[in-house]
Motif scaffolding. Sequence first.
Motif, PDB file in Angstrom:
ATOM      1  N   ASP A  96       0.849  -1.188   0.000  1.00  0.00           N
ATOM      2  CA  ASP A  96       0.000   0.000   0.000  1.00  0.00           C
ATOM      3  C   ASP A  96       0.888   1.243   0.000  1.00  0.00           C
ATOM      4  O   ASP A  96       1.754   1.403   0.856  1.00  0.00           O
ATOM      5  N   ALA A  97       0.679   2.113  -0.984  1.00  0.00           N
ATOM      6  CA  ALA A  97       1.449   3.363  -1.060  1.00  0.00           C
ATOM      7  C   ALA A  97       0.526   4.567  -1.045  1.00  0.00           C
ATOM      8  O   ALA A  97       0.860   5.623  -1.575  1.00  0.00           O
ATOM      9  N   THR A  98      -0.648   4.403  -0.428  1.00  0.00           N
ATOM     10  CA  THR A  98      -1.568   5.524  -0.314  1.00  0.00           C
ATOM     11  C   THR A  98      -1.038   6.510   0.723  1.00  0.00           C
ATOM     12  O   THR A  98      -0.064   6.244   1.419  1.00  0.00           O
TER      13      THR A  98
ATOM     14  N   SER B   7      -4.147   4.703  -5.181  1.00  0.00           N
ATOM     15  CA  SER B   7      -5.551   4.950  -5.516  1.00  0.00           C
ATOM     16  C   SER B   7      -5.753   6.231  -6.313  1.00  0.00           C
ATOM     17  O   SER B   7      -6.833   6.434  -6.870  1.00  0.00           O
ATOM     18  N   THR B   8      -4.735   7.103  -6.348  1.00  0.00           N
ATOM     19  CA  THR B   8      -4.876   8.388  -7.029  1.00  0.00           C
ATOM     20  C   THR B   8      -3.605   8.744  -7.789  1.00  0.00           C
ATOM     21  O   THR B   8      -2.539   8.155  -7.564  1.00  0.00           O
ATOM     22  N   LEU B   9      -3.732   9.735  -8.650  1.00  0.00           N
ATOM     23  CA  LEU B   9      -2.580  10.207  -9.408  1.00  0.00           C
ATOM     24  C   LEU B   9      -1.508  10.762  -8.484  1.00  0.00           C
ATOM     25  O   LEU B   9      -0.312  10.481  -8.655  1.00  0.00           O
ATOM     26  N   ASP B  10      -1.900  11.562  -7.489  1.00  0.00           N
ATOM     27  CA  ASP B  10      -0.922  12.133  -6.562  1.00  0.00           C
ATOM     28  C   ASP B  10      -0.148  11.036  -5.833  1.00  0.00           C
ATOM     29  O   ASP B  10       1.076  11.142  -5.653  1.00  0.00           O
TER      30      ASP B  10
ATOM     31  N   THR C 150      -4.176  -0.617  -8.091  1.00  0.00           N
ATOM     32  CA  THR C 150      -4.890  -1.607  -7.276  1.00  0.00           C
ATOM     33  C   THR C 150      -5.964  -1.029  -6.373  1.00  0.00           C
ATOM     34  O   THR C 150      -7.049  -1.602  -6.220  1.00  0.00           O
ATOM     35  N   LEU C 151      -5.682   0.100  -5.734  1.00  0.00           N
ATOM     36  CA  LEU C 151      -6.565   0.612  -4.690  1.00  0.00           C
ATOM     37  C   LEU C 151      -7.530   1.691  -5.154  1.00  0.00           C
ATOM     38  O   LEU C 151      -8.296   2.225  -4.357  1.00  0.00           O
ATOM     39  N   SER C 152      -7.518   1.998  -6.443  1.00  0.00           N
ATOM     40  CA  SER C 152      -8.466   2.986  -6.965  1.00  0.00           C
ATOM     41  C   SER C 152      -9.895   2.507  -6.754  1.00  0.00           C
ATOM     42  O   SER C 152     -10.270   1.403  -7.159  1.00  0.00           O
TER      43      SER C 152
ATOM     44  N   PRO D 259       7.052   2.228 -14.611  1.00  0.00           N
ATOM     45  CA  PRO D 259       6.034   1.419 -15.288  1.00  0.00           C
ATOM     46  C   PRO D 259       4.738   1.331 -14.487  1.00  0.00           C
ATOM     47  O   PRO D 259       4.764   1.161 -13.266  1.00  0.00           O
ATOM     48  N   VAL D 260       3.634   1.446 -15.194  1.00  0.00           N
ATOM     49  CA  VAL D 260       2.302   1.420 -14.577  1.00  0.00           C
ATOM     50  C   VAL D 260       1.668   0.048 -14.796  1.00  0.00           C
ATOM     51  O   VAL D 260       1.671  -0.475 -15.912  1.00  0.00           O
ATOM     52  N   ILE D 261       1.133  -0.495 -13.732  1.00  0.00           N
ATOM     53  CA  ILE D 261       0.425  -1.780 -13.787  1.00  0.00           C
ATOM     54  C   ILE D 261      -1.060  -1.519 -13.571  1.00  0.00           C
ATOM     55  O   ILE D 261      -1.442  -0.897 -12.573  1.00  0.00           O
ATOM     56  N   ALA D 262      -1.891  -1.971 -14.480  1.00  0.00           N
ATOM     57  CA  ALA D 262      -3.340  -1.811 -14.336  1.00  0.00           C
ATOM     58  C   ALA D 262      -3.887  -2.961 -13.496  1.00  0.00           C
ATOM     59  O   ALA D 262      -3.665  -4.125 -13.802  1.00  0.00           O
ATOM     60  N   GLU D 263      -4.598  -2.600 -12.428  1.00  0.00           N
ATOM     61  CA  GLU D 263      -5.209  -3.612 -11.570  1.00  0.00           C
ATOM     62  C   GLU D 263      -6.480  -3.046 -10.965  1.00  0.00           C
ATOM     63  O   GLU D 263      -6.551  -1.867 -10.632  1.00  0.00           O
ATOM     64  N   GLY D 264      -7.480  -3.901 -10.823  1.00  0.00           N
ATOM     65  CA  GLY D 264      -8.728  -3.494 -10.195  1.00  0.00           C
ATOM     66  C   GLY D 264      -9.913  -3.533 -11.142  1.00  0.00           C
ATOM     67  O   GLY D 264      -9.982  -2.766 -12.092  1.00  0.00           O
ATOM     68  N   ARG D 265     -10.810  -4.488 -10.904  1.00  0.00           N
ATOM     69  CA  ARG D 265     -12.086  -4.593 -11.620  1.00  0.00           C
ATOM     70  C   ARG D 265     -11.918  -4.865 -13.115  1.00  0.00           C
ATOM     71  O   ARG D 265     -12.796  -4.528 -13.904  1.00  0.00           O
ATOM     72  N   ILE D 266     -10.827  -5.464 -13.501  1.00  0.00           N
ATOM     73  CA  ILE D 266     -10.645  -5.852 -14.908  1.00  0.00           C
ATOM     74  C   ILE D 266     -11.256  -7.235 -15.059  1.00  0.00           C
ATOM     75  O   ILE D 266     -10.745  -8.218 -14.527  1.00  0.00           O
TER      76      ILE D 266
END
Length: 224
Positions: free
Chosen positions: A99-101, A130-133, A149-151, A178-185
């Motif tokens: 978690d990096a929120t 969960s966010t761009l920031d 993941t946490l979006s 690198p960006v990894i897409a995760e969540g509700r796919i």
Amino acid sequence: MTPSLADALKGRLIVSCQAPPGDPMRHTDTLVRMALAARAGGAAAVRVNEPEVVAATVAAVGLPVIGLWKDGDTGVYITPTVRHALALVEAGAAIVAADATARPRPDGSTFAELVEAVHEAGAQVMADVSTLDEGREAAAQGADFVATTLSGYVPGSARQTAPDLRLVAELAAEIRTPVIAEGRISTPAQAAEALAAGALSVVVGTAITAPTALTRLFVDGLAR
């Protein structure tokens, strides 16, 4: 970041082989077989929970293992401390997901401290944001990968029913990590859309490895 690992993941599928507490699938041998099935289907890597399962998967599967350790179910609970992270490295994880929120970590440590410790131990870090920031900050703190993941799952992130492809695109446009897409796919088409939005690779879990949840969807659908 080791270029060969990023290259191995580029344009490919990562399968999340997990089961929630109380689920009949939550058994180490079962989860390892799930990972073997993912490998047989062509997955480039697997994402698994808890050191015991990481170690067993590393020994049996022969794919890069993204390890995480869910401790609790509120606040920061995905690999919440340096101790959790280093246990995953010791178990053989090539990448530690954490978690990096912006929320406080339970031991008062920082995400940057976790990244430093994992790097010193010889592994890489996937920042679950969960966010761009949060993605920007995680990249600045040395994360090797940033995952969406946490979006939609934490305060400050809008609830959604579909993948957050907008966040994928924004991250890909703004950070070099690198960006990894995760969540509700949940479909191959959505996975392809995530790559088109700029993701290096895509993580799919429930749509592949969660028979209890999938059965419940059909049962609920028939009851309407």
